[in-house]
Enzyme design. Structure first.
Site, PDB file in Angstrom:
ATOM      1  N   ASP A  35      -0.351 -45.317  44.842  1.00 32.55           N
ATOM      2  CA  ASP A  35      -0.965 -45.422  43.513  1.00 32.55           C
ATOM      3  C   ASP A  35      -0.805 -44.135  42.688  1.00 32.55           C
ATOM      4  O   ASP A  35      -1.798 -43.580  42.180  1.00 32.55           O
ATOM      5  CB  ASP A  35      -2.480 -45.713  43.656  1.00 32.55           C
ATOM      6  CG  ASP A  35      -2.781 -46.859  44.610  1.00 32.55           C
ATOM      7  OD1 ASP A  35      -2.010 -47.818  44.638  1.00 32.55           O
ATOM      8  OD2 ASP A  35      -3.815 -46.781  45.317  1.00 32.55           O
ATOM      9  N   GLU A 209      -3.660 -56.032  38.664  1.00 27.32           N
ATOM     10  CA  GLU A 209      -4.500 -54.848  38.854  1.00 27.32           C
ATOM     11  C   GLU A 209      -3.766 -53.629  38.323  1.00 27.32           C
ATOM     12  O   GLU A 209      -2.784 -53.754  37.590  1.00 27.32           O
ATOM     13  CB  GLU A 209      -4.891 -54.687  40.333  1.00 27.32           C
ATOM     14  CG  GLU A 209      -3.736 -54.684  41.307  1.00 27.32           C
ATOM     15  CD  GLU A 209      -4.180 -54.577  42.757  1.00 27.32           C
ATOM     16  OE1 GLU A 209      -5.374 -54.486  43.045  1.00 27.32           O
ATOM     17  OE2 GLU A 209      -3.288 -54.568  43.628  1.00 27.32           O
TER      18      GLU A 209
HETATM   19  O1  FUB Z   1      -4.656 -48.448  46.966  1.00 28.35           O
HETATM   20  C1  FUB Z   1      -5.609 -49.483  47.054  1.00 28.35           C
HETATM   21  C2  FUB Z   1      -5.282 -50.560  46.074  1.00 28.35           C
HETATM   22  O2  FUB Z   1      -4.015 -51.114  46.356  1.00 28.35           O
HETATM   23  C3  FUB Z   1      -5.158 -50.064  44.664  1.00 28.35           C
HETATM   24  O3  FUB Z   1      -6.367 -49.778  44.066  1.00 28.35           O
HETATM   25  C4  FUB Z   1      -4.379 -51.182  44.087  1.00 28.35           C
HETATM   26  O4  FUB Z   1      -3.864 -50.914  42.830  1.00 28.35           O
HETATM   27  C5  FUB Z   1      -3.330 -51.379  45.152  1.00 28.35           C
HETATM   28  O5  FUB Z   1      -2.287 -50.463  45.039  1.00 28.35           O
END
Ligand code: FUB
Length: 449
Positions: A35, A209
């Site tokens: 991320d 997301e």
């Molecule tokens: O890294 C945990 C979660 O996985 C993140 O918050 C999402 O965006 C995905 O990458």
């Protein structure tokens, strides 16, 4: 006394927890990272990633994301990276549920002399939120120390905070929780200044997301991972204002070829070039919740659309000929006779090797900076049970041979040297292949001296 200086410098670096990582993809190889939010602060690029760790008994849930803290990394050239150590850790944030190991995707923004670090995690008090909410920690420098606020931001439920400051100075916070939401932030960067708005023009089917918003030439880009098929791909929508309405435009990066279910990204312009920061699971091919951050170049068409990015191993930037050149992060590899493998499958942080298996295998690694001075020798770390001679050429298969390196017969890795016999100054690709097409030999790295 003069000889003591490097010792004290080294001691200071070790004490302050600084470590270097180097370029190519993935560009951080001393730990798992995911991320990546990249920001330019001053003349350096800072990357604020999540930090995946492995679950151990009593620490995190096996088979799921386990994330205890955040590091920040910086670079002046996108090639040499410094790990500045831990900036925020779960059990030092007063409102975080202890040992929840849920410090997910963060962001960092500069305003009025302060750095604001936004992170999603679970609160101990379920009346604040039963799931994730978003906290802020504030610092005077991009590397901290960051002081967490006593409570998370009121009115935010969800993950993956992202902050954007428009040309008029108005700041916005975006996050996700099934949908993607946006709201104005107050001048203090710690509180919402408007009701959250659902950015509802995005695809309704499949998880969305990880919002990342930026503005270029009057177009507001909302970029986000979305599961259109099996795993996440990076998509984008555009608008004429920061909270929409948005129009879905296309795909920035297809689903991961390595099977990593998540992807999460940021876009950045640095020294007149745009880059995409994202992640795959390079160092953990069998478990995609231990991820690694990557960078590739990105460009825009004349109408402002984003050209799709193909992930590479070579990454970005030049490699100094006098540093270890990791051929396994190649630009091109022959379809037969050469393959990439981990040096040690039990410890993937050791990195990779290039295996020439016989049958005209070759590897090409672009962007090696030689400078103007001819190196005297080339060093190579290799192993060959029958012995082999490797030819190193500049540019391509028909380029000049700069050295022939003999890897003697043996069952252990050896560092061998050979004279550099010809030279062309400047930036070149390296093209490496065994002299005899039947020779089997493995190469860890090559370096000019
Ligand atoms: O890294 C945990 C979660 O996985 C993140 O918050 C999402 O965006 C995905 O990458």
């Amino acid at each position: 006394m003069r000889n003591l200086k490097p010792f004290w410098l080294l001691a200071a670096l070790l004490l302050s927890g600084l470590h270097s990582a180097s370029a190519q993809n993935p560009f951080i190889t001393n730990q798992f990272t995911a991320d990546p939010t990249a920001r330019v602060f001053g003349d350096r690029v800072y990357v604020y990633p999540s930090h995946d760790i492995r679950a151990t008994p009593g620490h995190g849930r096996a088979g799921w994301f386990v994330m205890e803290d955040y590091h920040v990394f910086s670079s002046a050239n996108l090639t040499d990276w410094t790990d500045h150590g831990v900036i925020v850790t779960q059990n030092k944030v007063p409102w975080v549920k202890p040992d929840s190991y849920s410090m997910w995707a963060p962001d960092c923004m500069f305003r009025n002399g302060k750095y604001y670090f936004y992170f999603p995690t679970t609160p101990r008090d379920t009346t604040i939120s039963k799931g994730f909410t978003v906290g802020v920690a504030v610092a005077d420098k991009p590397t901290g120390p960051f002081v967490p606020q006593p409570l998370p931001i009121k009115g935010v439920r969800g993950i993956d905070p992202n902050v954007f400051i428009d040309k008029d100075g108005q700041a916005y916070l975006y996050w996700s929780q099934g949908n993607i939401y946006g709201a104005k932030l107050k001048e203090n960067m710690l509180e919402l200044a408007s009701e959250p708005k659902t950015l509802g023009e995005l695809p309704t089917k499949g998880l969305k997301e990880g919002p990342y918003v930026f503005e270029r030439k009057g177009i507001y880009y909302l970029t986000y991972p979305h599961v259109e098929n099996k795993t996440e791909r990076l998509e984008y929508a555009t608008s004429t204002s920061p909270l929409g309405p948005f129009t879905v435009k296309g795909v920035i990066m297809d689903e991961s070829p390595t099977g990593c279910w998540t992807n999460h990204h940021s876009l950045l312009q640095f020294k007149n070039q745009w880059y995409l920061f994202y992640h795959h699971n390079d160092l953990s091919p069998k478990f995609d919740k231990n991820r690694s951050v990557r960078i590739d170049s990105l460009s825009f068409a004349a109408d402002g659309s984003i050209r799709k990015v193909t992930p590479t191993l070579r990454g970005v930037g030049l490699t100094d000929a006098r540093q270890k050149i990791q051929l396994d992060r190649y630009s091109h590899l022959s379809k037969q006779g050469a393959a990439i493998a981990f040096l040690d499958t039990a410890n993937t942080f050791q990195g990779w090797k290039t295996n020439f298996t016989g049958g005209s295998g070759w590897v090409q690694y672009n962007g090696v900076a030689f400078g103007s001075k001819k190196p005297k020798t080339v060093s190579l770390r290799g192993i060959s049970t029958a012995g082999a001679i490797l030819q190193i050429r500049l540019d391509n298969a028909t380029g000049p041979v700069v050295a022939e390196v003999t890897v003697p017969k043996g069952s252990t890795w050896q560092e061998v040297k050979a004279p550099v016999t010809s030279f062309k100054p400047g930036i070149h690709a390296l093209y490496v292949a065994p002299k005899s097409s039947t020779a089997a030999v493995e190469v860890d790295w090559v370096r000019f001296e």
